[in-house]
Write an enzyme that holds these catalytic residues in place. Structure first.
Site, PDB file in Angstrom:
ATOM      1  N   ARG A   1       0.966   8.022  -8.597  1.00  0.00           N
ATOM      2  CA  ARG A   1      -0.356   8.017  -7.915  1.00  0.00           C
ATOM      3  C   ARG A   1      -0.926   9.204  -7.560  1.00  0.00           C
ATOM      4  NH1 ARG A   1      -1.639   2.994  -9.819  1.00  0.00           N
ATOM      5  NH2 ARG A   1      -0.153   1.539  -9.407  1.00  0.00           N
TER       6      ARG A   1
ATOM      7  N   ARG B   1       6.843  -2.160  -5.517  1.00  0.00           N
ATOM      8  CA  ARG B   1       7.582  -3.346  -4.807  1.00  0.00           C
ATOM      9  C   ARG B   1       9.089  -2.802  -4.222  1.00  0.00           C
ATOM     10  NH1 ARG B   1       6.006  -5.047 -10.092  1.00  0.00           N
ATOM     11  NH2 ARG B   1       8.306  -4.980 -10.724  1.00  0.00           N
TER      12      ARG B   1
ATOM     13  N   THR C   1      20.441   8.328  -6.244  1.00  0.00           N
ATOM     14  CA  THR C   1      20.919   7.787  -4.962  1.00  0.00           C
ATOM     15  C   THR C   1      20.858   8.700  -3.904  1.00  0.00           C
ATOM     16  OG1 THR C   1      22.379   6.695  -6.365  1.00  0.00           O
ATOM     17  CG2 THR C   1      23.078   6.621  -4.116  1.00  0.00           C
TER      18      THR C   1
ATOM     19  N   LEU D   1      13.092   8.016  -0.003  1.00  0.00           N
ATOM     20  CA  LEU D   1      12.405   9.177  -0.490  1.00  0.00           C
ATOM     21  C   LEU D   1      12.326   8.940  -2.072  1.00  0.00           C
ATOM     22  CD1 LEU D   1      11.185  11.837  -0.340  1.00  0.00           C
ATOM     23  CD2 LEU D   1      13.496  12.986  -0.307  1.00  0.00           C
TER      24      LEU D   1
ATOM     25  N   ARG E   1      -5.092 -14.188   8.617  1.00  0.00           N
ATOM     26  CA  ARG E   1      -4.967 -15.562   9.050  1.00  0.00           C
ATOM     27  C   ARG E   1      -4.936 -15.366  10.520  1.00  0.00           C
ATOM     28  NH1 ARG E   1       0.173 -18.582   6.796  1.00  0.00           N
ATOM     29  NH2 ARG E   1      -1.265 -20.350   7.746  1.00  0.00           N
TER      30      ARG E   1
END
Length: 302
Positions: A223, A114, A89, A213, A124
């Site tokens: 990654r 996510r 947290t 963070l 679009r």
């Protein structure tokens, strides 16, 4: 080119007009504001805004006002304690917003994370640029024989040239057809939202990506790892440099306890204890599967 002349002019104007503020700022992060760090052939990462610093992490952990610290050493020790014991947290108190230009296939990997706010360039409403990711020869590799989602040997000679030629020709042909199908210059054509479906996955898109963070470090742990796909790892490596300048104490703790650390299963701990006691342990009596045993031996030897 990673930036258009208009984007570069906007950056120059912003950096030439600094504003005074009472909020916490970090000199190392200020030097990154708006600056485009090139990634791959046409990609980029740049910081648009940020909030918080190492002291903000400690302040949140202590639930106090002001700087909430007694000394730099105390702050570093607290941050290392929080990281070591997975207290997440306080790290969520810091946030950063990136502008990222990246190939679509990299974006589809990236969006699996996510826990962020994302706003992507819309094909679009707008027409995508004729920009495609074409790997450098040293990143053209065959399929790995051991890993279904990894690369094997680097392609050489005529085979490398054949693959590069196909990638370039297919990208250009697809974009030519994309332009031909668009409703423009008096031609009825297709709507942009339909014409885009013909474009390959190596076309470049752009987005703003805002994340705290804690979740950013989780992204980087996965990654920036050596096993991650090279193309997304290139972005993660650039972001690691930025985060190290932004929250140096937190990033150092993250490197020690996450990136460069080793996680052991219960079976691996038992094997190490048996080895330390002088016992010879093989895969068959280790309780591990073949892949886990191979990974264990890569780190601890056989």
């Amino acid at each position: 080119m990673p930036l258009t002349p208009e984007q570069q002019a906007e950056i120059d104007a912003l950096r030439d007009a600094p504003q005074q503020t009472l909020r916490a700022t970090v000199p190392g992060m200020e030097k990154h504001l708006y600056v485009a760090h090139q990634v791959l052939d046409h990609g980029l990462v740049r910081v648009i805004d940020y909030m918080g610093d190492d002291a903000a992490i400690c302040q949140a952990a202590r639930v106090s006002y002001g700087r909430g610290t007694k000394s730099v050493q105390n702050d570093e020790g607290l941050i290392r304690y929080l990281m070591r014991h997975w207290h997440s947290t306080p790290f969520e108190m810091c946030e950063v917003k990136f502008h990222v230009k990246l190939p679509v296939f990299v974006a589809r990997q990236w969006i699996r994370h996510r826990t962020a706010n994302v706003n992507e360039y819309s094909a679009r409403y707008s027409i995508l640029d004729r920009e495609f990711y074409i790997p450098a020869p040293e990143h053209l590799a065959a399929q790995s024989s051991q890993n279904n989602q990894g690369r094997g040997e680097i392609l050489q000679g005529e085979e490398a040239q054949r693959v590069l030629r196909l990638l370039q020709e297919d990208a250009m042909r697809s974009y030519d057809h994309y332009e031909d199908m668009l409703s423009q210059d008096g031609q009825q054509g297709l709507a942009r939202e339909l014409a885009r479906m013909n474009l390959p996955a190596n076309v470049y898109t752009q987005w703003y990506w805002k994340v705290d963070l804690h979740n950013l470090l989780h992204f980087l742990r996965l990654r920036a790892d050596s096993h991650a796909q090279y193309e997304i790892r290139a972005y993660a490596d650039a972001m690691c440099q930025i985060v190290a300048d932004w929250v140096p104490a937190a990033f150092a703790a993250f490197r020690d306890y996450r990136m460069d650390a080793v996680s052991l299963s219960a079976q691996a701990v038992a094997v190490l204890k048996r080895r330390l006691a002088g016992e010879v342990v093989t895969k068959d009596d280790s309780g591990m599967g073949a892949r886990e045993w191979r990974e264990f031996e890569e780190i601890w030897g056989n």
